[in-house]
Write a protein that holds these residues in place. Structure first.
Motif, PDB file in Angstrom:
ATOM      1  N   GLN A  22      40.453  65.984  19.706  1.00 38.70           N
ATOM      2  CA  GLN A  22      41.072  67.290  19.875  1.00 38.70           C
ATOM      3  C   GLN A  22      41.183  67.610  21.365  1.00 38.70           C
ATOM      4  O   GLN A  22      40.240  67.401  22.117  1.00 38.70           O
ATOM      5  CB  GLN A  22      40.259  68.371  19.168  1.00 38.70           C
ATOM      6  CG  GLN A  22      40.286  68.213  17.667  1.00 38.70           C
ATOM      7  CD  GLN A  22      39.520  69.319  16.968  1.00 38.70           C
ATOM      8  OE1 GLN A  22      38.946  70.174  17.601  1.00 38.70           O
ATOM      9  NE2 GLN A  22      39.519  69.281  15.654  1.00 38.70           N
ATOM     10  N   PRO A  23      42.345  68.100  21.794  1.00 34.33           N
ATOM     11  CA  PRO A  23      42.502  68.423  23.209  1.00 34.33           C
ATOM     12  C   PRO A  23      41.638  69.618  23.606  1.00 34.33           C
ATOM     13  O   PRO A  23      41.361  70.496  22.794  1.00 34.33           O
ATOM     14  CB  PRO A  23      43.994  68.771  23.340  1.00 34.33           C
ATOM     15  CG  PRO A  23      44.406  69.188  21.971  1.00 34.33           C
ATOM     16  CD  PRO A  23      43.541  68.400  21.014  1.00 34.33           C
ATOM     17  N   ALA A  24      41.217  69.618  24.854  1.00 34.76           N
ATOM     18  CA  ALA A  24      40.413  70.729  25.363  1.00 34.76           C
ATOM     19  C   ALA A  24      41.301  71.961  25.500  1.00 34.76           C
ATOM     20  O   ALA A  24      42.481  71.845  25.814  1.00 34.76           O
ATOM     21  CB  ALA A  24      39.820  70.360  26.716  1.00 34.76           C
ATOM     22  N   PRO A  25      40.751  73.142  25.260  1.00 35.95           N
ATOM     23  CA  PRO A  25      41.551  74.358  25.440  1.00 35.95           C
ATOM     24  C   PRO A  25      41.950  74.503  26.910  1.00 35.95           C
ATOM     25  O   PRO A  25      41.217  74.061  27.795  1.00 35.95           O
ATOM     26  CB  PRO A  25      40.628  75.479  24.995  1.00 35.95           C
ATOM     27  CG  PRO A  25      39.251  74.910  25.025  1.00 35.95           C
ATOM     28  CD  PRO A  25      39.387  73.433  24.853  1.00 35.95           C
ATOM     29  N   PRO A  26      43.102  75.112  27.168  1.00 34.29           N
ATOM     30  CA  PRO A  26      43.529  75.259  28.562  1.00 34.29           C
ATOM     31  C   PRO A  26      42.577  76.154  29.351  1.00 34.29           C
ATOM     32  O   PRO A  26      41.994  77.084  28.801  1.00 34.29           O
ATOM     33  CB  PRO A  26      44.914  75.896  28.448  1.00 34.29           C
ATOM     34  CG  PRO A  26      44.966  76.492  27.094  1.00 34.29           C
ATOM     35  CD  PRO A  26      44.030  75.710  26.232  1.00 34.29           C
ATOM     36  N   LYS A  27      42.423  75.841  30.613  1.00 41.57           N
ATOM     37  CA  LYS A  27      41.582  76.662  31.495  1.00 41.57           C
ATOM     38  C   LYS A  27      42.328  77.952  31.815  1.00 41.57           C
ATOM     39  O   LYS A  27      43.535  77.953  31.997  1.00 41.57           O
ATOM     40  CB  LYS A  27      41.283  75.919  32.797  1.00 41.57           C
ATOM     41  CG  LYS A  27      40.596  74.600  32.611  1.00 41.57           C
ATOM     42  CD  LYS A  27      39.125  74.786  32.390  1.00 41.57           C
ATOM     43  CE  LYS A  27      38.474  73.418  32.322  1.00 41.57           C
ATOM     44  NZ  LYS A  27      37.167  73.435  31.829  1.00 41.57           N
ATOM     45  N   THR A  28      41.622  79.048  31.882  1.00 44.31           N
ATOM     46  CA  THR A  28      42.231  80.327  32.208  1.00 44.31           C
ATOM     47  C   THR A  28      41.279  81.157  33.053  1.00 44.31           C
ATOM     48  O   THR A  28      40.064  80.990  32.970  1.00 44.31           O
ATOM     49  CB  THR A  28      42.633  81.112  30.951  1.00 44.31           C
ATOM     50  OG1 THR A  28      43.260  82.324  31.350  1.00 44.31           O
ATOM     51  CG2 THR A  28      41.448  81.420  30.062  1.00 44.31           C
ATOM     52  N   THR A  29      41.840  81.995  33.854  1.00 46.44           N
ATOM     53  CA  THR A  29      41.022  82.912  34.651  1.00 46.44           C
ATOM     54  C   THR A  29      41.049  84.307  34.047  1.00 46.44           C
ATOM     55  O   THR A  29      40.481  85.220  34.610  1.00 46.44           O
ATOM     56  CB  THR A  29      41.534  82.971  36.103  1.00 46.44           C
ATOM     57  OG1 THR A  29      42.897  83.394  36.092  1.00 46.44           O
ATOM     58  CG2 THR A  29      41.422  81.621  36.776  1.00 46.44           C
TER      59      THR A  29
END
Length: 72
Positions: A22-29
């Motif tokens: 499963q792909p990692a969730p996108p990084k967000t600030t």
């Protein structure tokens, strides 16, 4: 018939493999309370609608219905 310890080990191995794929969730600030970034999505009629089109005019609710109307 698979013996219980072997079956459990096989099940655990399959779960580890599935989790690794499963792909990692996108990084967000973004943090709770931050303004949402502007985005564009198709409306129910197919036209493109931007979040900024509603700024100061209406409240916006974005609802996801996972697998709705897919037969899944």
């Amino acid at each position: 018939m698979i013996k219980r310890p072997l079956g459990l080990a096989l099940l655990l191995a399959m779960a580890v493999i599935a989790a690794a794929q499963q792909p990692a969730p996108p990084k967000t600030t973004l943090k709770v309370g931050d303004a949402a970034p502007d985005f564009t999505l198709p409306s129910t009629t197919g036209e493109k609608v931007k979040l900024s089109d509603f700024k100061g005019k209406k409240n916006v609710v974005l609802a996801f219905y996972v697998l709705a109307f897919t037969g899944g």
